[in-house]
Design a protein around this motif. Structure first.
Motif, PDB file in Angstrom:
ATOM      1  N   GLU A 112       0.829  -1.208   0.000  1.00 43.87           N
ATOM      2  CA  GLU A 112       0.000   0.000   0.000  1.00 43.87           C
ATOM      3  C   GLU A 112       0.866   1.261   0.000  1.00 43.87           C
ATOM      4  N   LYS A 113       1.907   1.262   0.824  1.00 42.87           N
ATOM      5  CA  LYS A 113       2.817   2.407   0.877  1.00 42.87           C
ATOM      6  C   LYS A 113       3.542   2.594  -0.451  1.00 42.87           C
ATOM      7  N   LEU A 114       3.991   1.491  -1.037  1.00 47.39           N
ATOM      8  CA  LEU A 114       4.683   1.585  -2.324  1.00 47.39           C
ATOM      9  C   LEU A 114       3.775   2.213  -3.378  1.00 47.39           C
ATOM     10  N   GLY A 115       2.506   1.862  -3.329  1.00 43.83           N
ATOM     11  CA  GLY A 115       1.556   2.446  -4.270  1.00 43.83           C
ATOM     12  C   GLY A 115       1.463   3.955  -4.138  1.00 43.83           C
ATOM     13  N   GLN A 116       1.686   4.459  -2.921  1.00 42.27           N
ATOM     14  CA  GLN A 116       1.668   5.905  -2.685  1.00 42.27           C
ATOM     15  C   GLN A 116       2.996   6.557  -3.047  1.00 42.27           C
ATOM     16  N   TRP A 117       4.093   5.818  -2.886  1.00 43.67           N
ATOM     17  CA  TRP A 117       5.421   6.409  -2.993  1.00 43.67           C
ATOM     18  C   TRP A 117       6.051   6.349  -4.379  1.00 43.67           C
TER      19      TRP A 117
ATOM     20  N   THR B 149       7.600  -0.766 -10.570  1.00 44.51           N
ATOM     21  CA  THR B 149       8.038  -1.418  -9.330  1.00 44.51           C
ATOM     22  C   THR B 149       7.462  -2.818  -9.252  1.00 44.51           C
ATOM     23  N   THR B 150       8.301  -3.767  -8.872  1.00 44.93           N
ATOM     24  CA  THR B 150       7.862  -5.145  -8.670  1.00 44.93           C
ATOM     25  C   THR B 150       8.088  -5.543  -7.223  1.00 44.93           C
ATOM     26  N   TYR B 151       7.047  -6.071  -6.603  1.00 47.66           N
ATOM     27  CA  TYR B 151       7.103  -6.565  -5.226  1.00 47.66           C
ATOM     28  C   TYR B 151       7.169  -8.087  -5.240  1.00 47.66           C
TER      29      TYR B 151
ATOM     30  N   SER C 244      -2.194  -0.982  -4.393  1.00 51.65           N
ATOM     31  CA  SER C 244      -1.208  -0.079  -4.997  1.00 51.65           C
ATOM     32  C   SER C 244      -1.796   0.797  -6.094  1.00 51.65           C
ATOM     33  N   GLY C 245      -3.074   0.646  -6.360  1.00 51.48           N
ATOM     34  CA  GLY C 245      -3.674   1.402  -7.446  1.00 51.48           C
ATOM     35  C   GLY C 245      -3.119   1.004  -8.802  1.00 51.48           C
ATOM     36  N   GLY C 246      -2.698  -0.266  -8.914  1.00 50.30           N
ATOM     37  CA  GLY C 246      -2.194  -0.774 -10.191  1.00 50.30           C
ATOM     38  C   GLY C 246      -0.776  -0.376 -10.520  1.00 50.30           C
ATOM     39  N   THR C 247      -0.069   0.252  -9.572  1.00 52.80           N
ATOM     40  CA  THR C 247       1.284   0.745  -9.865  1.00 52.80           C
ATOM     41  C   THR C 247       2.383  -0.275  -9.555  1.00 52.80           C
ATOM     42  N   VAL C 248       2.060  -1.307  -8.770  1.00 51.15           N
ATOM     43  CA  VAL C 248       3.069  -2.286  -8.347  1.00 51.15           C
ATOM     44  C   VAL C 248       2.747  -3.647  -8.945  1.00 51.15           C
ATOM     45  N   ASP C 249       3.754  -4.294  -9.537  1.00 50.98           N
ATOM     46  CA  ASP C 249       3.596  -5.641 -10.068  1.00 50.98           C
ATOM     47  C   ASP C 249       4.005  -6.663  -9.010  1.00 50.98           C
TER      48      ASP C 249
END
Length: 263
Positions: free
Chosen positions: A198-203, A208-210, A227-232
Motif C-alpha cells: 500500500e505504501k509503495l503504491g503511494q510512494w 516497481t515489482t514486489y 497499490s492502485g495498479g502501480t506495483v507488479d
C-alpha cells in the motif's frame, strides 16, 4: 486516473547453479546449514527463460544467490536475449558485461551500500555506466517496527536506508525501476506485506515489482487494489512451476493478458 493494472512478473532464482525457491530469511554466509529450500527444479534456467518468452512475460528477473550461478544465468540470458533482468553481485565492474550477455537491465543492491552505508556516488557511477534506463535498484527490505529498512548481502545485513518516499524519489533519479523483496515473508507463502504494498503504491513513480509471500492468485488483485495498479507482483514458492500447489502459472499468464487488454 491510470487504467494500468498490476501484472505478474516471473523470476528465476539461482542457487548453486540450480533454479530454486528458498525461504529468503534463511540465507546465511556464516550458517549455511540454516538454509531452508522449498524447491529445486530439474529444469534448467534456460528452459524457464524460454517458458517466460513463449508467454510474453516481460520484466522477468534472474537473481543469483551467491557464487556458482554465472553459467546458469548466462544460459538463461542466451535463451531470451533482451528479455530478462539480472541481479546478484552486480557492481560497476561487471554491470556492462551482463548487459552485453543479453540482460535487459541489471539489478543492484549490495554494491550501493559499502559497509551498510548508502553511497550516492556509487549509484551515480553505475547509472552512468549502463544508463538509467538499464538500471533497476533492488530495495529489498526487512521490517523494523513501523519502518522498512533496506537489507543487503542476500538480505542478511540491514543498511542505513529506510524505504520511504524520500529515499525512493532520490533513487529514481538514477534508475528506471525498483525491485522489492519483503525478505521477512519471502518464501513462506503466508501472504504479502499488505502495508508495504500500500505504501509503495503511494510512494513510487517508476515501475516497481514486489516479491514476498504471495500465496493465492487473488494476491494479484489484492496488490492491484492496494497499490492502485502501480506495483507488479512476483510469485515464487506457491507457483506450480516451482513445486507449489496454490497458484497455476497459466492462470497468471491469462491474468496478464486480460490486464493488458483492459488498458
Amino acid at each position: 486516473m491510470s487504467s494500468r493494472h498490476s501484472l505478474f512478473r516471473p523470476c528465476i532464482d539461482l542457487h548453486d547453479g540450480k533454479v530454486k525457491q528458498i525461504v529468503g530469511g534463511s540465507l546465511s554466509d556464516t550458517a549455511p546449514q540454516s538454509l531452508k529450500t522449498n524447491f529445486v527444479s530439474r529444469q534448467s534456467s534456460a528452459e524457464f527463460a524460454l517458458m517466460y518468452k513463449q508467454n510474453d512475460l516481460q520484466g522477468a528477473h534472474i537473481i543469483k544467490l551467491g557464487p556458482g550461478n554465472d553459467s546458469s544465468a548466462k544460459e538463461a540470458l542466451a535463451a531470451w536475449p533482451g528479455g530478462l533482468q539480472i541481479g546478484g553481485g552486480i557492481t560497476d565492474t561487471n554491470a556492462q558485461e551482463w548487459i552485453d550477455a543479453g540482460a535487459s537491465k541489471v539489478i543492484v543492491t549490495s554494491y550501493l551500500f559499502p559497509g551498510g552505508q548508502f553511497s550516492l556516488d556509487r549509484l551515480k557511477l553505475i547509472s552512468s555506466i549502463v544508463g538509467k534506463d538499464r538500471l533497476v535498484v533492488d530495495v529489498s527490505c526487512r521490517r523494523r517496527g513501523d519502518k522498512w529498512l533496506v537489507a543487503m548481502n542476500k538480505w542478511q545485513d540491514i543498511t542505513d536506508m529506510e524505504v520511504c518516499q524520500e529515499s525512493l524519489d532520490l533513487l529514481s533519479n538514477y534508475c528506471s525501476e525498483f525491485l522489492i523483496h519483503a525478505a521477512d515473508v519471502e518464501g513462506l507463502c503466508q501472504g504479502i506485506d499488505e502495508k508495504l504494498v500500500e505504501k509503495l503504491g503511494q510512494w513510487v513513480k517508476i515501475p516497481t515489482t514486489y516479491a514476498g509471500g504471495a500465496k493465492s492468485i487473488d494476491d494479484l488483485e489484492l496488490v492491484d487494489r492496494l497499490s492502485g495498479g502501480t506495483v507488479d507482483l512476483t510469485f515464487g514458492s506457491s507457483l506450480d512451476i516451482f513445486g507449489g500447489s496454490q497458484v497455476r502459472f497459466l492462470d497468471l499468464v491469462e491474468k496478464n493478458q486480460k490486464a493488458r487488454l483492459s488498458k
